[in-house]
Motif scaffolding. Structure first.
Motif, PDB file in Angstrom:
ATOM      1  N   LEU A  13     -27.072 -29.120  28.236  1.00 61.40           N
ATOM      2  CA  LEU A  13     -25.671 -28.738  28.361  1.00 61.40           C
ATOM      3  C   LEU A  13     -24.910 -28.844  27.043  1.00 61.40           C
ATOM      4  CD1 LEU A  13     -23.241 -27.878  30.043  1.00 61.40           C
ATOM      5  CD2 LEU A  13     -22.978 -30.257  30.760  1.00 61.40           C
ATOM      6  N   ASP A  14     -25.089 -29.942  26.314  1.00 63.96           N
ATOM      7  CA  ASP A  14     -24.340 -30.078  25.064  1.00 63.96           C
ATOM      8  C   ASP A  14     -24.744 -29.022  24.035  1.00 63.96           C
ATOM      9  OD1 ASP A  14     -26.824 -31.293  24.634  1.00 63.96           O
ATOM     10  OD2 ASP A  14     -26.015 -33.003  23.540  1.00 63.96           O
ATOM     11  N   GLN A  15     -26.031 -28.683  23.991  1.00 67.19           N
ATOM     12  CA  GLN A  15     -26.502 -27.632  23.085  1.00 67.19           C
ATOM     13  C   GLN A  15     -25.949 -26.273  23.501  1.00 67.19           C
ATOM     14  OE1 GLN A  15     -30.706 -28.224  23.622  1.00 67.19           O
ATOM     15  NE2 GLN A  15     -30.866 -29.581  21.855  1.00 67.19           N
ATOM     16  N   PHE A  16     -25.866 -26.056  24.804  1.00 65.41           N
ATOM     17  CA  PHE A  16     -25.352 -24.785  25.310  1.00 65.41           C
ATOM     18  C   PHE A  16     -23.882 -24.599  24.956  1.00 65.41           C
ATOM     19  CE2 PHE A  16     -23.474 -22.082  28.615  1.00 65.41           C
ATOM     20  CZ  PHE A  16     -24.277 -20.962  28.482  1.00 65.41           C
ATOM     21  N   THR A  25     -19.018 -29.030  17.542  1.00 72.85           N
ATOM     22  CA  THR A  25     -20.006 -30.039  17.160  1.00 72.85           C
ATOM     23  C   THR A  25     -20.558 -30.716  18.409  1.00 72.85           C
ATOM     24  OG1 THR A  25     -18.396 -31.838  17.058  1.00 72.85           O
ATOM     25  CG2 THR A  25     -18.721 -30.553  15.030  1.00 72.85           C
ATOM     26  N   GLY A  26     -21.611 -31.492  18.207  1.00 68.73           N
ATOM     27  CA  GLY A  26     -22.154 -32.269  19.315  1.00 68.73           C
ATOM     28  C   GLY A  26     -21.152 -33.283  19.841  1.00 68.73           C
ATOM     29  N   GLY A  27     -20.375 -33.866  18.928  1.00 69.39           N
ATOM     30  CA  GLY A  27     -19.352 -34.821  19.339  1.00 69.39           C
ATOM     31  C   GLY A  27     -18.267 -34.176  20.178  1.00 69.39           C
ATOM     32  N   HIS A  28     -17.902 -32.961  19.809  1.00 66.78           N
ATOM     33  CA  HIS A  28     -16.897 -32.221  20.581  1.00 66.78           C
ATOM     34  C   HIS A  28     -17.440 -31.908  21.973  1.00 66.78           C
ATOM     35  CE1 HIS A  28     -14.259 -28.425  21.111  1.00 66.78           C
ATOM     36  NE2 HIS A  28     -13.602 -29.488  21.547  1.00 66.78           N
ATOM     37  N   ALA A  29     -18.713 -31.504  22.052  1.00 65.02           N
ATOM     38  CA  ALA A  29     -19.342 -31.223  23.346  1.00 65.02           C
ATOM     39  C   ALA A  29     -19.345 -32.482  24.209  1.00 65.02           C
ATOM     40  CB  ALA A  29     -20.766 -30.701  23.141  1.00 65.02           C
ATOM     41  N   LYS A  30     -19.705 -33.615  23.616  1.00 64.00           N
ATOM     42  CA  LYS A  30     -19.728 -34.891  24.336  1.00 64.00           C
ATOM     43  C   LYS A  30     -18.334 -35.218  24.880  1.00 64.00           C
ATOM     44  CE  LYS A  30     -20.676 -39.787  23.576  1.00 64.00           C
ATOM     45  NZ  LYS A  30     -21.121 -40.798  22.605  1.00 64.00           N
ATOM     46  N   TYR A  31     -17.314 -35.010  24.055  1.00 64.46           N
ATOM     47  CA  TYR A  31     -15.938 -35.279  24.468  1.00 64.46           C
ATOM     48  C   TYR A  31     -15.551 -34.417  25.672  1.00 64.46           C
ATOM     49  CZ  TYR A  31     -10.851 -35.239  24.417  1.00 64.46           C
ATOM     50  OH  TYR A  31      -9.541 -35.300  24.788  1.00 64.46           O
ATOM     51  N   ARG A  47     -23.185 -35.309  32.579  1.00 64.13           N
ATOM     52  CA  ARG A  47     -24.392 -35.607  31.798  1.00 64.13           C
ATOM     53  C   ARG A  47     -24.571 -34.592  30.675  1.00 64.13           C
ATOM     54  NH1 ARG A  47     -28.622 -35.006  36.284  1.00 64.13           N
ATOM     55  NH2 ARG A  47     -27.104 -33.422  36.835  1.00 64.13           N
ATOM     56  N   ARG A  48     -24.584 -35.074  29.437  1.00 67.56           N
ATOM     57  CA  ARG A  48     -24.788 -34.196  28.275  1.00 67.56           C
ATOM     58  C   ARG A  48     -26.157 -33.546  28.308  1.00 67.56           C
ATOM     59  NH1 ARG A  48     -23.857 -37.993  23.260  1.00 67.56           N
ATOM     60  NH2 ARG A  48     -25.739 -36.913  22.744  1.00 67.56           N
ATOM     61  N   GLY A  49     -27.148 -34.267  28.815  1.00 66.55           N
ATOM     62  CA  GLY A  49     -28.521 -33.782  28.805  1.00 66.55           C
ATOM     63  C   GLY A  49     -28.899 -32.938  30.004  1.00 66.55           C
TER      64      GLY A  49
END
Length: 68
Positions: A13-16, A25-31, A47-49
């Motif tokens: 999900l975070d990569q998508f 960024t990955g941090g922005h996706a996590k947020y 879940r990010r993964g």
């Protein structure tokens, strides 16, 4: 609805979110995920993964993106 092609069996999900230019960024996706603004197939996903497969639909702030 926007469609994004993936070249593998699944994408996390975070990569998508980065691939779809929703997150810079990955941090922005996590947020975004932690804030509960990301839905997968109509349900809030925390879940990010989370593995997304073709035909899954991701929604962020009313924008829908389909995995193909």
């Amino acid at each position: 609805m926007i469609e994004i092609n993936i070249d593998s069996e699944y994408i996390k999900l975070d990569q998508f979110l980065k691939l779809a230019d929703i997150a810079s960024t990955g941090g922005h996706a996590k947020y975004l995920i932690q804030e509960g603004v990301v839905k997968v197939n109509g349900e809030v996903e925390m879940r990010r993964g989370r593995k997304l497969k073709p035909q899954d639909i991701v929604e962020v702030e009313g924008q829908k993106i389909k995995v193909v």
